[in-house]
Design a protein around this motif. Structure first.
Motif, short mmCIF file in Angstrom:
data_model
loop_
_atom_site.label_atom_id
_atom_site.label_comp_id
_atom_site.label_asym_id
_atom_site.label_seq_id
_atom_site.Cartn_x
_atom_site.Cartn_y
_atom_site.Cartn_z
N PHE B 59 0.84 -1.20 0.00
CA PHE B 59 0.00 0.00 0.00
C PHE B 59 0.87 1.25 0.00
CE2 PHE B 59 -2.27 3.27 2.43
CZ PHE B 59 -3.37 3.42 1.60
N VAL B 60 1.89 1.25 0.88
CA VAL B 60 2.76 2.43 0.98
C VAL B 60 3.48 2.67 -0.34
CG1 VAL B 60 4.76 3.39 2.15
CG2 VAL B 60 3.01 2.21 3.47
N THR B 61 4.01 1.60 -0.94
CA THR B 61 4.72 1.80 -2.22
C THR B 61 3.75 2.28 -3.29
OG1 THR B 61 4.58 -0.60 -2.35
CG2 THR B 61 6.77 0.34 -2.10
N HIS B 62 2.54 1.75 -3.26
CA HIS B 62 1.55 2.19 -4.25
C HIS B 62 1.32 3.70 -4.15
CE1 HIS B 62 -1.99 1.88 -6.85
NE2 HIS B 62 -2.53 2.80 -6.06
N ILE B 63 1.13 4.15 -2.92
CA ILE B 63 0.88 5.58 -2.71
C ILE B 63 2.10 6.38 -3.17
CG2 ILE B 63 0.49 7.35 -0.95
CD1 ILE B 63 -1.98 5.77 -1.30
N LYS B 64 3.31 5.89 -2.83
CA LYS B 64 4.53 6.62 -3.18
C LYS B 64 4.72 6.68 -4.69
CE LYS B 64 7.66 6.14 0.72
NZ LYS B 64 8.53 5.10 1.30
N GLU B 65 4.53 5.53 -5.33
CA GLU B 65 4.79 5.47 -6.77
C GLU B 65 3.81 6.31 -7.56
OE1 GLU B 65 4.85 1.44 -7.97
OE2 GLU B 65 6.83 1.07 -7.11
N GLU B 66 2.58 6.23 -7.15
CA GLU B 66 1.55 6.92 -7.93
C GLU B 66 1.43 8.38 -7.53
OE1 GLU B 66 -0.26 5.58 -10.29
OE2 GLU B 66 0.15 3.43 -10.06
N ARG B 67 2.10 8.77 -6.48
CA ARG B 67 1.98 10.13 -5.93
C ARG B 67 0.50 10.50 -5.77
NH1 ARG B 67 6.65 12.84 -6.07
NH2 ARG B 67 8.31 11.86 -7.25
N GLY B 68 -0.22 9.65 -5.12
CA GLY B 68 -1.65 9.86 -4.95
C GLY B 68 -2.29 8.48 -5.01
N PHE B 69 -3.51 8.44 -5.45
CA PHE B 69 -4.20 7.16 -5.42
C PHE B 69 -4.08 6.40 -6.73
CE2 PHE B 69 -6.48 9.47 -2.06
CZ PHE B 69 -6.15 8.62 -1.04
N GLY B 70 -3.51 7.05 -7.77
CA GLY B 70 -3.33 6.33 -9.02
C GLY B 70 -4.57 6.31 -9.88
N GLU B 71 -4.66 5.28 -10.69
CA GLU B 71 -5.75 5.24 -11.67
C GLU B 71 -6.70 4.09 -11.38
OE1 GLU B 71 -3.71 4.94 -15.35
OE2 GLU B 71 -3.47 7.12 -15.53
N THR B 72 -7.87 4.19 -11.92
CA THR B 72 -8.83 3.09 -11.79
C THR B 72 -8.51 2.04 -12.84
OG1 THR B 72 -10.29 4.16 -13.33
CG2 THR B 72 -10.67 4.59 -11.01
N SER B 73 -9.20 0.92 -12.78
CA SER B 73 -8.92 -0.16 -13.72
C SER B 73 -9.24 0.25 -15.15
CB SER B 73 -9.72 -1.40 -13.33
OG SER B 73 -11.07 -1.03 -13.17
N SER B 74 -10.14 1.23 -15.30
CA SER B 74 -10.47 1.66 -16.65
C SER B 74 -9.59 2.83 -17.10
CB SER B 74 -11.94 2.05 -16.73
OG SER B 74 -12.25 2.96 -15.71
N GLY B 75 -8.61 3.18 -16.30
CA GLY B 75 -7.63 4.16 -16.74
C GLY B 75 -7.93 5.60 -16.37
N ASN B 76 -9.03 5.84 -15.69
CA ASN B 76 -9.31 7.20 -15.27
C ASN B 76 -8.51 7.54 -14.02
OD1 ASN B 76 -11.22 7.58 -17.26
ND2 ASN B 76 -12.84 6.73 -15.99
N ASN B 77 -8.29 8.81 -13.82
CA ASN B 77 -7.66 9.23 -12.59
C ASN B 77 -8.65 9.00 -11.44
OD1 ASN B 77 -6.64 10.65 -10.42
ND2 ASN B 77 -5.52 12.03 -11.76
N LEU B 78 -8.18 8.28 -10.43
CA LEU B 78 -9.09 7.91 -9.34
C LEU B 78 -9.64 9.15 -8.63
CD1 LEU B 78 -10.39 5.63 -7.88
CD2 LEU B 78 -8.40 5.38 -6.45
N LEU B 79 -8.73 10.13 -8.45
CA LEU B 79 -9.16 11.31 -7.70
C LEU B 79 -10.29 12.05 -8.39
CD1 LEU B 79 -6.13 13.06 -6.03
CD2 LEU B 79 -8.15 12.04 -5.00
N SER B 80 -10.19 12.16 -9.73
CA SER B 80 -11.25 12.91 -10.41
C SER B 80 -12.55 12.11 -10.37
CB SER B 80 -10.85 13.21 -11.85
OG SER B 80 -10.72 12.01 -12.58
N GLU B 81 -12.42 10.78 -10.33
CA GLU B 81 -13.62 9.97 -10.21
C GLU B 81 -14.26 10.18 -8.84
OE1 GLU B 81 -13.33 6.15 -12.15
OE2 GLU B 81 -14.52 5.32 -10.53
N VAL B 82 -13.40 10.17 -7.82
CA VAL B 82 -13.92 10.40 -6.46
C VAL B 82 -14.64 11.73 -6.42
CG1 VAL B 82 -13.25 10.83 -4.08
CG2 VAL B 82 -12.18 8.98 -5.34
N GLU B 83 -14.01 12.74 -7.05
CA GLU B 83 -14.58 14.08 -7.02
C GLU B 83 -15.98 14.08 -7.63
OE1 GLU B 83 -11.91 16.99 -8.70
OE2 GLU B 83 -13.59 18.39 -8.81
N ARG B 84 -16.11 13.37 -8.78
CA ARG B 84 -17.39 13.35 -9.47
C ARG B 84 -18.48 12.72 -8.59
NH1 ARG B 84 -19.15 9.82 -13.57
NH2 ARG B 84 -17.21 8.66 -13.39
N PHE B 85 -18.14 11.54 -8.01
CA PHE B 85 -19.14 10.85 -7.19
C PHE B 85 -19.43 11.62 -5.90
CE2 PHE B 85 -17.76 7.02 -9.59
CZ PHE B 85 -18.99 6.71 -10.09
#
Lengths: 302, 301
Positions: B59-85
């Motif tokens: 989990f820690v490496t994931h956060i470090k590597e992606e500098r955030g939450f990364g992308e969803t499985s469909s390739g969208n930025n997770l954060l912008s998806e969170v924002e929308r919902f």
């Protein structure tokens, strides 16, 4: 007569409780309740067309039927016993743990009061239901043979902190009264103080807490059912690495298993099931309020 | 100075809670399936401390590597998806919160004002009835009623989903009713606690009306009432996922449920964080308001 008027709420609550118990224990033997829970494949319409279940409420199925054509009213009446037992059991377990815990916290023994504070702080941020789902979905619990007991424990213990904290506050409050000092002067042991000086004055509140918690547990169990987390369920393997949850009981939450879909096709199934839950919650809330009025004495100028 | 200390304390509590939540979320949930005979498989659930550590490291490496939450499985930025919902959910949460606080307190006050009348007694009875109605039943009952009305001539409109401008109204009502009743009940209880105070007697001895007495009482109850705001927010956030699920109002609450049930740690956390932050904001604003608005001597009580 004056007594009845003063305790009208309590008597009303008792009346509701009697109805609930009557439906639970005598209900299955009443005429019109199908004990066998017979399944119906189809019924003929007037144009001689076979219609598959679920059926809307009609004279034959007063509250409608479920997806396999079983009479919904019979299902609810017969499922009442198991549902109520689980709910009562959860509440009892919760308070069996909470009462000793609250005493230890009151005595500030081993930092238990700090633990209570922390857990209540945590739960004032994270909704209880999220906690329960997180724990209930852990594989060792999910696939356990004794899942029903584990679920009961999880639901009981998640809110044990809240229950213990309110009892602790009452104990603190009672312990600051002067007659406790006289007990200590008379040389009463801590156990004696607890048993004969503290407990009798907390009994009333304890009853109110326990009774109103029954309603809260019912609420939580209902919410969990809508999400698809059940207390009694069996996991069966259907394909490589795929498992399906199979319903093995006829308790109320099970009738809500497909609620989010039913709400569009057969809304009477979740409606009447939720209604039964609401009636239970209402009964215990009225009872709790009745007990509270019984034990409450307050002076007022307005 | 005292306010600054309070502020720091709240931030500390908040970060502790976020950490505890992450640790809870990361408990190993993976399943190992091993075939031991044709068409027969055995499922194993390794649940060891090492595995737990490994999950946390991942989990820690994931956060470090992606500098955030990364992308969803469909390739969208997770954060912008969170924002929308989350924006969609906010449309329910914010009005529910404000209305609960204001309407709840108001109803409680009215109930106290009429407590000796028949009206007050009827009100308190109604508030019990509503306090016993779970959010899900209320939602289903409203739906059922509307369906029946539509059969008898009510103009048709969409009962489910989130596509219409009015879609948020039924979920809002279902989510709101319990907090409103909670606030009303709490206001009644805290006002009843004030009834025995001497200042109430003084008000009457000066020949002022019940209304004047109530004005003093509500001000003295303000601090405990404000304290309930966290509770109200918690109630709203608890019932939001369920209501969103049964009403197909696809918001952050429903997405959070899906993520937790599907064992998607990062996604679950990214949907949970905004909710936790919202709670944190409510706590801070409440503290602030209490500090500025409430008479100083009452704060210590």
């Amino acid at each position: 007569m004056k007594y009845i008027r003063r305790n009208a709420v309590l008597i009303f609550g008792m009346f509701l409780l009697v109805i609930l118990l009557f439906i639970t224990f005598v209900g299955p033997y009443l005429p019109g309740i199908d004990q066998e829970l017979e399944e119906t494949q189809y019924i003929w319409s007037e144009e001689r067309i076979p219609i598959p279940p679920p059926y809307e409420p009609n004279p034959e199925y007063l509250l409608g039927s479920d997806h396999s054509g079983r009479d919904l009213m019979s299902l609810i009446v017969i499922g009442a016993k198991e549902t109520l037992l689980i709910v009562l059991f959860i509440t009892l377990v919760r308070y069996l743990v909470a009462i000793p815990l609250s005493y230890l916290a009151h005595k500030e023994w081993l930092g238990i009061h700090l633990f209570l504070k922390w857990i209540n702080g945590f739960l004032s941020y994270v909704p209880t239901i999220i906690m329960v789902i997180l724990l209930a979905m852990l594989p060792p619990f999910l696939f356990n043979e004794n899942r029903i007991y584990i679920m009961i424990l999880i639901i009981a213990l998640v809110e044990v902190g809240r229950a213990a904290e309110s009892i602790k506050l009452d104990l603190d409050d009672t312990a600051s009264k002067e007659y406790i000092l006289s007990g200590i002067v008379a040389g009463a042991s801590p156990f004696r103080i607890f048993r004969h000086y503290l407990l009798p004055f907390v009994y009333g509140k304890l009853i109110v807490y326990i009774v109103s918690d029954v309603g809260k547990v019912m609420f939580l169990v209902g919410q969990l059912a809508f999400i698809g987390v059940f207390i009694s369920q069996e996991i069966i393997q259907i394909d490589f690495g795929q498992f399906q949850i199979r319903n093995t009981s006829i308790s109320w939450p099970m009738l809500l298993a497909d609620a989010h879909r039913d709400i569009r096709i057969a809304i009477w199934i979740p409606f009447w099931t939720a209604f039964a839950m609401t009636f239970t919650i209402f009964t215990f809330n009225v009872l709790a309020q009745g007990f509270q009025n019984l034990f409450k004495k307050k002076n007022t100028y307005i | 100075m005292k306010l600054a200390w309070q502020f720091i304390k709240q931030i500390l509590i908040f970060s502790l809670i976020v950490c505890s939540f992450v640790l809870l979320l990361l408990l190993p949930r993976e399943m190992e399936v091993t075939p031991f005979a044709p068409l027969q498989y055995e499922a194993n659930f390794p649940f060891t401390l090492e595995l737990y550590k490994e999950t946390i490291d991942d989990f820690v490496t994931h956060i470090k590597e992606e500098r955030g939450f990364g992308e969803t499985s469909s390739g969208n930025n997770l954060l912008s998806e969170v924002e929308r919902f989350f924006n969609r959910s906010l449309k329910v949460i914010l009005p529910a919160f404000l209305l609960s606080m204001i309407v709840g307190t108001f109803l409680g006050t009215v109930q106290v004002y009429f407590r000796a009348h028949k009206r007050g007694k009827i009100m308190s009875f109604i508030s019990w009835v509503f306090a016993s109605i779970p959010d899900f039943f209320l939602f289903i009952a409203i739906q059922y009623m509307l369906i029946i009305f539509m059969r008898h001539g009510l103009p048709q409109f969409s009962l489910f989903g989130h596509n219409e401008w009015y879609s948020f109204i039924i979920p809002l009502i279902s989510v709101m009713i319990y907090p409103v009743i909670h606030m009303a009940k709490f206001t009644v209880v805290s006002m009843e606690n004030e009834m025995g105070q001497d200042y109430v007697r003084t008000v009457f001895s000066k020949g002022l009306t019940k209304f004047d007495a109530m004005k003093h009482m509500i001000w003295n109850c303000f601090s405990p009432i404000m304290n309930q705001s966290q509770m109200v927010m918690l109630y709203i956030l608890s019932s939001l996922p369920i209501i969103e699920r049964i009403s197909s109002y696809n918001g952050a609450g429903y997405q959070l449920l899906v993520a937790i049930l599907g064992n998607e740690d990062v996604r679950a956390l990214s949907f949970m964080l905004p909710f936790l932050f919202l709670m944190f904001l409510v706590v801070l604003v409440t503290q602030f308001l209490r500090y500025w608005l409430v008479p100083k001597e009452v704060v210590g009580k």
